[in-house]
Design a protein around this motif. Sequence first.
Motif, PDB file in Angstrom:
ATOM      1  N   HIS A 192       0.844  -1.189   0.000  1.00  0.00           N
ATOM      2  CA  HIS A 192       0.000   0.000   0.000  1.00  0.00           C
ATOM      3  C   HIS A 192       0.879   1.238   0.000  1.00  0.00           C
ATOM      4  O   HIS A 192       2.096   1.143   0.188  1.00  0.00           O
ATOM      5  CB  HIS A 192      -0.918  -0.008   1.238  1.00  0.00           C
ATOM      6  N   HIS A 233       0.921   5.664   1.263  1.00  0.00           N
ATOM      7  CA  HIS A 233       0.295   6.793   1.958  1.00  0.00           C
ATOM      8  C   HIS A 233       0.616   8.046   1.152  1.00  0.00           C
ATOM      9  O   HIS A 233       1.760   8.499   1.166  1.00  0.00           O
ATOM     10  CB  HIS A 233       0.822   6.918   3.392  1.00  0.00           C
ATOM     11  N   GLU A 236       6.117   7.340   6.707  1.00  0.00           N
ATOM     12  CA  GLU A 236       5.758   6.510   7.862  1.00  0.00           C
ATOM     13  C   GLU A 236       7.038   5.997   8.512  1.00  0.00           C
ATOM     14  O   GLU A 236       7.966   5.579   7.825  1.00  0.00           O
ATOM     15  CB  GLU A 236       4.903   5.324   7.384  1.00  0.00           C
ATOM     16  N   HIS A 263       4.756  -0.037   0.058  1.00  0.00           N
ATOM     17  CA  HIS A 263       5.482  -0.770   1.110  1.00  0.00           C
ATOM     18  C   HIS A 263       4.581  -1.820   1.739  1.00  0.00           C
ATOM     19  O   HIS A 263       3.368  -1.846   1.505  1.00  0.00           O
ATOM     20  CB  HIS A 263       6.033   0.181   2.169  1.00  0.00           C
ATOM     21  N   GLN A 289       4.440  -5.036   5.255  1.00  0.00           N
ATOM     22  CA  GLN A 289       5.049  -5.716   6.408  1.00  0.00           C
ATOM     23  C   GLN A 289       4.458  -7.115   6.489  1.00  0.00           C
ATOM     24  O   GLN A 289       3.250  -7.299   6.336  1.00  0.00           O
ATOM     25  CB  GLN A 289       4.767  -4.975   7.725  1.00  0.00           C
TER      26      GLN A 289
HETATM   27 MN    MN Z   1       1.983   2.000   5.742  1.00  0.00          MN
END
Ligand code: MN
Length: 217
Positions: free
Chosen positions: A108, A110, A115, A154, A156
Amino acid sequence: MAAAACCRVLALMAIMLVAGRVSADPDMLQDICVADLASAIKVNGFVCKSNATADDFFSAALANPGATNNTFGSLVTGANVQRIPGLNTLGVSLARIDYAPGGLNPPHTHPRATEIVFVLYGELEVGFITTANVLYPKIIKKGEIFVFPRGLVHFQKNNRKVPAAVIAAFNSQLPGTQSIATTLFGASPPVPDNVLAKAFQIATPEVQKIKSRFAPK
Ligand code: MN
């Protein structure tokens, strides 16, 4: 000659001032401007409400782990201006992200913020991809930090058998999130099948199969 050198220095300083802005959101023009989230007036941000209290600057939303028993095995809990109206015009916000074992916060971006995440516990495989299409991957664990530059895609992933969690900070009161798969395959009205088939070099039935997984709720 001295005057010309002076002008060059001034021009350089002006360029540095413009280029050196670190805040993604516009500067504030008063001490506080607690968001009136119910106002019908549309401005860049939210209009200020008149009777602000300390509670407008408070939230306990990130105190406990979020429920991760969902498709991706992760949950982002935002602590932005929509939950903390006192953040209006301040240019910062937080989020907490919880990951089940195997959980993924899918790729996704931003659009309005960089971030920076701090690992509360667990271990994560993280990474961002530049506009040159280079992946910057890293394994991060408890107490460690990683940065996702503004606007870059990015993710996670928790590859471990135990839960993980991070606190994420953003230089925007409302960083916004565009999740790549959901954006393309779950938009309403839908992105035409032939656009996605050609973009991803797949057949229409495959597009429809992916779309069925991201149908708008
Ligand atoms: Mn993020």
